[in-house]
Design a protein around this motif. Sequence first.
Motif, short mmCIF file in Angstrom:
data_model
loop_
_atom_site.label_atom_id
_atom_site.label_comp_id
_atom_site.label_asym_id
_atom_site.label_seq_id
_atom_site.Cartn_x
_atom_site.Cartn_y
_atom_site.Cartn_z
N VAL A 135 157.97 -16.63 -34.80
CA VAL A 135 158.54 -16.13 -33.54
C VAL A 135 158.79 -17.29 -32.57
O VAL A 135 159.85 -17.35 -31.94
CB VAL A 135 157.63 -15.06 -32.91
CG1 VAL A 135 158.06 -14.74 -31.49
CG2 VAL A 135 157.64 -13.80 -33.78
N VAL A 136 157.85 -18.23 -32.47
CA VAL A 136 158.04 -19.38 -31.58
C VAL A 136 159.25 -20.19 -32.02
O VAL A 136 160.08 -20.59 -31.20
CB VAL A 136 156.77 -20.26 -31.50
CG1 VAL A 136 157.06 -21.58 -30.80
CG2 VAL A 136 155.66 -19.51 -30.78
N ALA A 137 159.39 -20.41 -33.33
CA ALA A 137 160.55 -21.15 -33.84
C ALA A 137 161.84 -20.44 -33.44
O ALA A 137 162.81 -21.07 -33.01
CB ALA A 137 160.45 -21.31 -35.36
N TYR A 138 161.84 -19.11 -33.55
CA TYR A 138 163.01 -18.31 -33.17
C TYR A 138 163.29 -18.45 -31.67
O TYR A 138 164.44 -18.68 -31.25
CB TYR A 138 162.75 -16.85 -33.54
CG TYR A 138 163.89 -15.91 -33.22
CD1 TYR A 138 164.90 -15.69 -34.15
CD2 TYR A 138 163.95 -15.24 -32.01
CE1 TYR A 138 165.95 -14.82 -33.86
CE2 TYR A 138 164.99 -14.38 -31.71
CZ TYR A 138 165.99 -14.18 -32.64
OH TYR A 138 167.02 -13.32 -32.35
N LEU A 139 162.25 -18.32 -30.85
CA LEU A 139 162.42 -18.43 -29.40
C LEU A 139 162.94 -19.81 -29.00
O LEU A 139 163.84 -19.92 -28.17
CB LEU A 139 161.10 -18.13 -28.69
CG LEU A 139 160.62 -16.67 -28.70
CD1 LEU A 139 159.22 -16.57 -28.12
CD2 LEU A 139 161.59 -15.77 -27.94
N VAL A 140 162.37 -20.87 -29.60
CA VAL A 140 162.80 -22.23 -29.27
C VAL A 140 164.28 -22.41 -29.63
O VAL A 140 165.04 -22.99 -28.85
CB VAL A 140 161.90 -23.28 -29.99
CG1 VAL A 140 162.50 -24.68 -29.91
CG2 VAL A 140 160.50 -23.26 -29.38
N ARG A 141 164.69 -21.88 -30.78
CA ARG A 141 166.11 -21.96 -31.18
C ARG A 141 167.01 -21.24 -30.19
O ARG A 141 168.19 -21.54 -30.08
CB ARG A 141 166.32 -21.36 -32.57
CG ARG A 141 165.93 -22.28 -33.71
CD ARG A 141 166.51 -21.85 -35.05
NE ARG A 141 166.29 -20.45 -35.36
CZ ARG A 141 165.21 -19.97 -35.99
NH1 ARG A 141 164.24 -20.79 -36.35
NH2 ARG A 141 165.09 -18.69 -36.25
N HIS A 142 166.45 -20.24 -29.48
CA HIS A 142 167.24 -19.45 -28.54
C HIS A 142 166.99 -19.86 -27.08
O HIS A 142 167.27 -19.08 -26.17
CB HIS A 142 166.98 -17.96 -28.76
CG HIS A 142 167.61 -17.45 -30.02
ND1 HIS A 142 167.00 -17.57 -31.24
CD2 HIS A 142 168.81 -16.88 -30.25
CE1 HIS A 142 167.79 -17.08 -32.18
NE2 HIS A 142 168.90 -16.65 -31.61
N GLY A 143 166.46 -21.06 -26.87
CA GLY A 143 166.37 -21.61 -25.53
C GLY A 143 165.06 -21.45 -24.78
O GLY A 143 164.96 -21.83 -23.62
N TRP A 144 164.04 -20.91 -25.43
CA TRP A 144 162.73 -20.76 -24.78
C TRP A 144 161.94 -22.05 -24.98
O TRP A 144 161.19 -22.19 -25.92
CB TRP A 144 161.97 -19.57 -25.35
CG TRP A 144 162.20 -18.28 -24.66
CD1 TRP A 144 161.39 -17.69 -23.74
CD2 TRP A 144 163.32 -17.40 -24.81
NE1 TRP A 144 161.95 -16.51 -23.31
CE2 TRP A 144 163.13 -16.30 -23.94
CE3 TRP A 144 164.48 -17.45 -25.57
CZ2 TRP A 144 164.03 -15.25 -23.83
CZ3 TRP A 144 165.39 -16.41 -25.46
CH2 TRP A 144 165.17 -15.33 -24.60
N ASP A 145 162.07 -22.98 -24.04
CA ASP A 145 161.40 -24.27 -24.17
C ASP A 145 159.90 -24.19 -23.94
O ASP A 145 159.16 -25.09 -24.32
CB ASP A 145 161.99 -25.27 -23.17
CG ASP A 145 163.46 -25.54 -23.45
OD1 ASP A 145 163.88 -25.43 -24.62
OD2 ASP A 145 164.19 -25.86 -22.50
N GLN A 146 159.43 -23.12 -23.29
CA GLN A 146 158.01 -23.01 -22.97
C GLN A 146 157.26 -22.08 -23.91
O GLN A 146 156.16 -21.64 -23.60
CB GLN A 146 157.86 -22.54 -21.52
CG GLN A 146 158.36 -23.56 -20.50
CD GLN A 146 158.26 -23.02 -19.09
OE1 GLN A 146 158.88 -22.01 -18.75
NE2 GLN A 146 157.48 -23.69 -18.26
#
Length: 111
Positions: A71-82
């Motif tokens: 999920v973190v990898a997915y979020l980071v790919r979609h702009g969630w830097d934090q």
Amino acid sequence: MFGPQVPTMPVTEITDETYLLDVREDDEWAAGHAPQAHHLPMMELPARLAEVPDDREVAVICRSGGRSAQVVAYLVRHGWDQARNVAGGMGDWAAAGRPVVGTDGQPGRVL
């Protein structure tokens, strides 16, 4: 396993200001979760992405850290830097003596 692109944080760094996102399944959540956590099962994330805040630290937790890392990898790919993966998941959460409650408000357990 997922490489350096998945930032992690230990349970001990989670504060009241951290948005704690629990991505486990409904039965796992019902049995026991962190009182301040927000439940969003992993498979529902793409459809409910707008529910995840992008203006503060988001700590993603599952049972042991595997699903939350995805999920973190997915979020980071979609702009969630934090976004951060909670190392050790709910197992480490409970082992650290952090509270676990069931959906009935009673003390819970980690499935």
